[in-house]
Design a protein around this motif. Structure first.
Motif, PDB file in Angstrom:
ATOM      1  N   ALA A  84      -4.217   8.689   8.036  1.00 41.78           N
ATOM      2  CA  ALA A  84      -4.834   8.272   9.302  1.00 41.78           C
ATOM      3  C   ALA A  84      -6.257   7.810   9.033  1.00 41.78           C
ATOM      4  CB  ALA A  84      -4.777   9.416  10.303  1.00 41.78           C
ATOM      5  N   ASP A 105       1.121  12.689  14.434  1.00 45.74           N
ATOM      6  CA  ASP A 105       0.300  11.535  14.802  1.00 45.74           C
ATOM      7  C   ASP A 105      -0.218  11.769  16.209  1.00 45.74           C
ATOM      8  OD1 ASP A 105      -0.422   8.714  15.740  1.00 45.74           O
ATOM      9  OD2 ASP A 105       0.247   8.287  13.700  1.00 45.74           O
ATOM     10  N   THR A 160       0.848  -1.211   0.000  1.00 42.50           N
ATOM     11  CA  THR A 160       0.000   0.000   0.000  1.00 42.50           C
ATOM     12  C   THR A 160       0.876   1.251   0.000  1.00 42.50           C
ATOM     13  OG1 THR A 160      -1.759  -1.149   1.189  1.00 42.50           O
ATOM     14  CG2 THR A 160      -1.808   1.255   1.246  1.00 42.50           C
TER      15      THR A 160
HETATM   16  P1  NAD Z   1      -2.838   2.408  11.341  1.00 41.50           P
HETATM   17  O1  NAD Z   1      -3.938   2.316  12.343  1.00 41.50           O
HETATM   18  O2  NAD Z   1      -1.669   1.497  11.468  1.00 41.50           O
HETATM   19  O3  NAD Z   1      -2.263   3.911  11.306  1.00 41.50           O
HETATM   20  C1  NAD Z   1      -3.073   5.039  11.409  1.00 41.50           C
HETATM   21  C2  NAD Z   1      -2.300   6.073  12.233  1.00 41.50           C
HETATM   22  O4  NAD Z   1      -3.041   7.290  12.247  1.00 41.50           O
HETATM   23  C3  NAD Z   1      -2.094   5.646  13.688  1.00 41.50           C
HETATM   24  O5  NAD Z   1      -0.724   5.748  14.033  1.00 41.50           O
HETATM   25  C4  NAD Z   1      -2.946   6.636  14.466  1.00 41.50           C
HETATM   26  O6  NAD Z   1      -2.416   6.941  15.738  1.00 41.50           O
HETATM   27  C5  NAD Z   1      -2.930   7.836  13.548  1.00 41.50           C
HETATM   28  N1  NAD Z   1      -4.022   8.787  13.764  1.00 41.50           N
HETATM   29  C6  NAD Z   1      -5.307   8.538  14.090  1.00 41.50           C
HETATM   30  N2  NAD Z   1      -5.998   9.690  14.194  1.00 41.50           N
HETATM   31  C7  NAD Z   1      -5.131  10.682  13.880  1.00 41.50           C
HETATM   32  C8  NAD Z   1      -5.253  12.089  13.791  1.00 41.50           C
HETATM   33  N3  NAD Z   1      -6.408  12.717  14.034  1.00 41.50           N
HETATM   34  N4  NAD Z   1      -4.152  12.803  13.464  1.00 41.50           N
HETATM   35  C9  NAD Z   1      -2.969  12.191  13.226  1.00 41.50           C
HETATM   36  N5  NAD Z   1      -2.802  10.858  13.292  1.00 41.50           N
HETATM   37  C10 NAD Z   1      -3.873  10.116  13.608  1.00 41.50           C
HETATM   38  O7  NAD Z   1      -3.540   2.263   9.918  1.00 41.50           O
HETATM   39  P2  NAD Z   1      -2.839   1.946   8.520  1.00 41.50           P
HETATM   40  O8  NAD Z   1      -2.979   0.491   8.231  1.00 41.50           O
HETATM   41  O9  NAD Z   1      -1.534   2.614   8.451  1.00 41.50           O
HETATM   42  O10 NAD Z   1      -3.864   2.680   7.523  1.00 41.50           O
HETATM   43  C11 NAD Z   1      -3.875   4.094   7.404  1.00 41.50           C
HETATM   44  C12 NAD Z   1      -5.031   4.506   6.506  1.00 41.50           C
HETATM   45  O11 NAD Z   1      -4.847   3.911   5.209  1.00 41.50           O
HETATM   46  C13 NAD Z   1      -6.416   4.026   6.980  1.00 41.50           C
HETATM   47  O12 NAD Z   1      -7.365   4.994   6.616  1.00 41.50           O
HETATM   48  C14 NAD Z   1      -6.652   2.758   6.187  1.00 41.50           C
HETATM   49  O13 NAD Z   1      -8.026   2.495   6.017  1.00 41.50           O
HETATM   50  C15 NAD Z   1      -5.991   3.119   4.866  1.00 41.50           C
HETATM   51  N6  NAD Z   1      -5.535   1.962   4.106  1.00 41.50           N
HETATM   52  C16 NAD Z   1      -4.649   1.081   4.648  1.00 41.50           C
HETATM   53  C17 NAD Z   1      -4.235  -0.013   3.894  1.00 41.50           C
HETATM   54  C18 NAD Z   1      -3.216  -0.988   4.454  1.00 41.50           C
HETATM   55  O14 NAD Z   1      -2.708  -1.805   3.681  1.00 41.50           O
HETATM   56  N7  NAD Z   1      -2.896  -0.949   5.728  1.00 41.50           N
HETATM   57  C19 NAD Z   1      -4.724  -0.219   2.595  1.00 41.50           C
HETATM   58  C20 NAD Z   1      -5.619   0.713   2.039  1.00 41.50           C
HETATM   59  C21 NAD Z   1      -6.027   1.801   2.815  1.00 41.50           C
END
Ligand code: NAD
Length: 372
Positions: free
Chosen positions: A249, A211, A158
């Protein structure tokens, strides 16, 4: 844990051009499982999408979410050129309290009962270890442990895909795909954001992060000492000299409050559903901000996961993820040519593919003699 209290969910889909094919309510009182599996479309192939484990306030909220998410997967998979349809599942409840082997096996048996029409995988609240459990009773699973033949955590592909989308947006906006010397603000340095920062540093970009979790920020700064940190997203979006804003996020990062103050010229990030409402796409165009649509650039995880289903080797899978550069560029060029926001252009391309597949299936589908 009561039984389902719904269900009038199909009103939610009334505005869809493509109705959902199948919505399955799954209950297993002995493990506490209550789940909903939504298959939006199998026109392009088996429906693929992860399973979200979340404490929804109401059953209606869970159903609305799974219907929207599965529809989104149809569009994401179609635009990524995958021969897979769109589906998604939600397990209702707090994963910290409810997760158990028994529950995951019960969920896996429901997925197996669909005979391959739906392929499940990781999403918010579920992980690689959960997929390993589900795999014991169901073969239609991706994102299991690589040492057990699975495709693993999708976050790496991703992040690579988001980088390619960002390079394409840079090409469209500044005439060069290089991010060297560009300043990129990453909001959310969890699984994807952290890996994206690594790619950006390697590309020679200046990176600013924020974050809400202190340990997430510390992990970035320890690994990449040159990265700057700001207190919160509100500060980040107003930072002078930022070229690219990368929401990594939660959803809804671009809303009526953020767009007017955003300093970046380009938005490109991993978070799903970045536009708080459809009018935001036009507001961004009016401010001269180039938006690389979320579901176009964050498709790397699903591209890699389904490549595993067809036994595709890692180098070929990486090459497929890197094609997000071309897909993003095509979307941005079409948006410019048609005078519409990039999100609208992306939807049009996906809908063309879905419509053609649905027509072709109606023509060649079961019961119709070949060539008739
Ligand atoms: P994750 O939960 O590992 O990371 C998200 C981060 O955002 C966390 O560290 C959290 O503390 C931080 N966060 C939350 N609220 C916040 C705010 N208001 N301000 C700043 N930081 C904030 O999730 P991830 O797997 O890294 O995914 C991130 C985004 O990408 C999500 O929206 C997810 O749906 C999308 N996504 C992820 C994947 C994947 O392969 N993991 C694939 C497609 C889409």
């Amino acid at each position: 844990m009561g039984s389902f209290s719904v269900m009038t969910p199909l009103a939610v889909t009334r505005s869809d051009s493509y109705e959902h094919e199948q919505v399955v309510l799954c209950q297993d009182p002995s493990s506490g499982l209550r789940a909903v599996i939504a298959i939006h479309s199998t026109a392009l192939g088996p429906a693929v999408g992860g399973v979200r484990f979340h404490p929804y306030a109401t059953d209606e909220e869970a159903v609305a979410d799974v219907l929207n998410l599965s529809r989104g997967m149809s569009y994401k998979n179609a635009l990524a050129g995958l021969d897979f349809g769109g589906g998604k599942a939600v397990i209702v409840g707090d994963p910290a309290r409810l997760r158990s082997e028994k529950l995951l096996l019960a969920y896996g048996r429901f997925v197996a009962s669909l005979g391959g029409r739906y392929v499940t995988g990781c999403d918010v609240g579920t992980d690689v270890a959960d997929m390993d459990v589900i795999t014991r009773v169901c073969r239609w699973v991706v994102c299991g442990s690589p040492n057990r033949g699975g495709t693993g955590d999708p976050s790496g592909p991703t992040a690579l895909g988001v980088l390619q989308g960002m390079r394409a947006a840079a090409q469209h906006r500044w005439g060069s795909s290089s991010l060297r010397g560009r300043t990129v603000g990453v909001a959310g340095v969890g699984k994807v954001g952290y890996l994206l920062v690594g790619h950006l540093v390697e590309e020679g970009a200046r990176v600013i992060v924020t974050d809400v979790r202190e340990e997430a920020v510390r992990r970035v700064v320890d690994r990449f000492p040159g990265v700057l940190v700001v207190d919160d997203t509100e500060t980040l979006v107003r930072t002078r000299g930022m070229d690219v804003y990368s929401p990594c996020a939660l959803g809804g990062a671009l809303d009526d409050a953020v767009v007017p103050v955003l300093t970046a010229e380009v938005v490109c990030g991993a978070a799903n559903n970045q536009l708080a409402h459809p009018g935001i796409g036009r507001q961004l165009v009016d401010r001269g901000i180039l938006y690389a649509p979320d579901y176009v650039v964050n498709a790397g995880g699903v591209i890699h996961s389904v490549a595993g289903l067809s036994g595709c080797a890692l180098p070929e899978s990486v090459a497929r993820v890197e094609r997000i550069f071309d897909t993003t560029l095509a979307v941005l060029e079409r948006a410019e040519a048609e005078g519409v926001p990039p999100g609208v252009a992306a939807d049009r391309i996906a809908e063309q593919r879905l419509t053609a597949a649905a027509r072709s299936r109606a023509w060649h589908g079961p019961g119709r003699p070949a060539g008739s």
